[in-house]
Design a protein around this motif. Sequence first.
Motif, short mmCIF file in Angstrom:
data_model
loop_
_atom_site.label_atom_id
_atom_site.label_comp_id
_atom_site.label_asym_id
_atom_site.label_seq_id
_atom_site.Cartn_x
_atom_site.Cartn_y
_atom_site.Cartn_z
N ALA A 1 12.05 31.83 -1.11
CA ALA A 1 12.37 30.88 -2.18
C ALA A 1 12.56 29.46 -1.67
N ARG B 1 5.52 27.15 -4.38
CA ARG B 1 6.36 28.15 -3.74
C ARG B 1 5.51 29.06 -2.85
N THR C 1 5.09 32.31 -1.48
CA THR C 1 5.49 33.71 -1.65
C THR C 1 4.64 34.60 -0.74
#
Length: 970
Positions: A933, A946, A948
């Motif tokens: 995060a 982001r 991920t």
Amino acid sequence: MGGLETGTEPAPYKVVETEKMFRLRRYFPDDPGVDASHIILVPPMMVSANVYDVTEANGAVSVLHERGIIPWVVDFGSPDHEEGGMERTLTDHVVAISRVVDLVRRVVGRDVHLGGYSQGGMFAYQTAAYRRSEGVASLVTFGSPVDITAAMPLGIPANLVVPGVELLGDRFFNNLWIPSWLARTGFQLADPVKTAKSRIDFLRKLHDRDALLPREDQRRFIEQEGWVAWSGPAVAELLRQFVVHNRMVSGGFVIDGDVVSMSDITCPILAFVGETDDIGQPVAVRGIQRAAPDADVYETPVPAGHFGLVVGSTAGRLSWPTSAEWILWRDGRGDRPDAVAPMDASTTVGSGISWANRLSYGVGQVAGASTAVSREIFDAVSSIQRTTVAVAHESVRTVPRLFRLGQIQPSTRISLAKLMSENERRTPHNELFLFENRVLTHEQVNTRIDNVVAGLISCGARPGEHIGVLMDTRPSALVVVAALSRLGAVAVVLASGEDLPEMLKLSDTHAIITDPTHLDEAAEVSDRVLVLGGGSGDSRAIARADGDKIVDMEKIDPELVRVPIWYRRDPGLAGDLAFILFTKTQGRISKWSITNHRFAMSAFGAAAAAGLTNRDTVYCLPPLHHASGLLTTLGATVAGRSRIALSNGVDPETFSFEVRHYGVTVVSYTWSMLADVIRSEDFDPAQLSTVRLFMGSGLASGLWSEIVEAMPKARVLEFFATADGSTILANIGGDKVGSMGRALPETNAVRIAAYDADTEQLKVDAETGFIYEAGAGEVGMLLAHAAQRFESNGPVLRDVFRTHDRWEITGSLFRADADGDLWFVGSAQNLIRSPRGIVYPIPIQEALSKVALIDQVTVYGVGEPGTQVAVAAISLRTGSTSITPTALRVALGEMPSDLRPDLVWVTDEIPLSESFRPISSGFAARGLPRPGAKVWFRDAEGRYRRYTASAAKDIDWSSPTPHAIDRTQN
């Protein structure tokens, strides 16, 4: 024939204590004073103690006693009639007053009030500061200037007066004294219009005895009886500490060997301000509010001149009754006087004396008004452009340094120790080191250096030998480095840590001088350890010292050391090796050898750029093993003949206290050293009003902007210097935040050569064979002109830009803007070689440092050269938990997309070196940050998304094409 007989009697008193410096009077001795309040009154040095009892009806002691106050008066006598009186110093007076406070407290059994007129009030302030207000219930002063240079007598501009005052203090008053008649004349000349007017009025009333009698005692006091001689050393110290250096405001004055600051005063203060006082002018008197920020400061304006504050009808009607009411209020026996109000220090220019007050005080005072107006006009002009006098004074200070630097040849005798010897000859009794409330003068420091040299000789040290120095930055460490210079040995300045063995090997060092704190570490890596100075492990050092492997140098008696025939004091030549420092790049330790010439270049160049003088106190924060600590700070301070204040650590509370306590004018730093201070919730820029300059290296643009915004009156002087001193750049103007500026005058000239970062080669003109010079905005290699053949450390190329020239390769990459100012983009060894090309780490760090939420930044590459991923690790400021992609995009928006970092991630903490430089080696060794995060990646359009686990799978880091986008992410 002596005046008229008035029939008045002095107030009764008894001398209750007699010492060499004073006689203590206790007025109204028949009054037991049960439960009474007590005040000690201090006269100025040149005025008789009878100033508090000039007139029977309006005298201070009588008025105070009538209102239930017991007055005590310090009588210093007339120095020309006292044993040793003409050798008295300002310190002697302050220590004597402190002794009086103890005597009276012991007698009365309670804290006492302390008051003084004019310089007597200055004594009261200084005594309270010296005692940290212990035993002082309150201070009461009358026309006592604090910010002396803010409003000089007669309205004369301070920058015209101070140079002459400095000369008088250093060359004249140290050997002479002021007789009473000269003190009286000087006082009268300070207000010649009023003096003439008073004498004319006296002559006009000679026929009327009754008209003369009420002022006769006052007239006789001013004309004859009220003046005493003034000892020369006391005058010299007054001029030097409180006029030239203005240390009543800045702090850092010295009393009996202790560093003292007005900020140490915590007791309440009442200052009487003469509305037409041209000696203790209102602006100067009101300086106490800034000088003592922790005290409750009140004032009472009085419609009178300097003398009228304490003597005459106005004093009897207002000054002394108000003083009595103040004392009773502070002792809980009454209400606050109506005439007392919190001090108004809003007036900071001019004298603080209004035109209306001058005109109402008398037509003759209009002349004084014109003088003050002239001064205010002068100040206004000076704020736009410095006067010719100021420029000339700066030139006198700066030009000789640069001229001397330009004259240095390989055989010139120049070294750190020689500069310190020269300073000792000039001003042996001036302060040099301030540390933990201790003060060491040039003479004391040089004596200590000579003693350490004797100890080194006793231990077998010789000229040219490489000797390690592993010590905290404190006076003993600086003395050791100077002692090695005086001996002609090479000081190998070491940093503690795991790299210590390699440093010793690279520098061929077999002996270490250390302090007790680092004894264990030094003993592990060296078979010869010399222990010197204080620290946390003194007893352990003594216990372990065997005289062979570990030697306690404090046990060596320098008087018993036989000095060999070969010893020559300060033998260092410009071409001799003086110091060895170390730098660490990508986990590798590099040795930097510094000659005396390169030390001198750094010292004189930095001193000239910073405008250092003997009026400056430089707060040394960087560690000694860093180039900024050894060259920029210590070297420049010695070259500038300034004072050096040393700190035990960098934290907001200590920083603010020591800046005020030592009277710091220049703060040295490295990297992010000042971040916690500036960003602290308790940071108060007003407490750092004495600081005019921050100087150092490695300051991030974001922190630089914060400093300028918080302290607009202070300037940032950012240096860039290679550790060996071959290149010294300085952003002297300070208007381009982040720029390294240009090469300092008389140091090595620099040019930026065109450079191919991919091939790591300079670009050559095929037709001429010379190297291209980089154009404006083009990144290139910084080259330093190698004028001296004897001291080049790095590779030296010949025939670079023209035939027979010589240039040293610094290894640092820069670009020049259209004005010729230089901007650092990174070291050639630290470039990130990504599949899409070279990524420069420094511009990324600078851009991200400007984000308000970010605390520290470090940029590094992960992977093998050619396939590296550019990663920026950031830590957030206290109270911040996250950062948005929008903030990252805005911060990096001015950079081309392919020069931005591939990944940005938030870590809890970025480790810092001893010099507060962010360390990235540990992050790089761990590889790419894990998806999460708090990690973002740069997409094909240069935006940040982001990072991920699924996004990580879609990105091919080895491809030069834009990264794939995880379409499931917003």
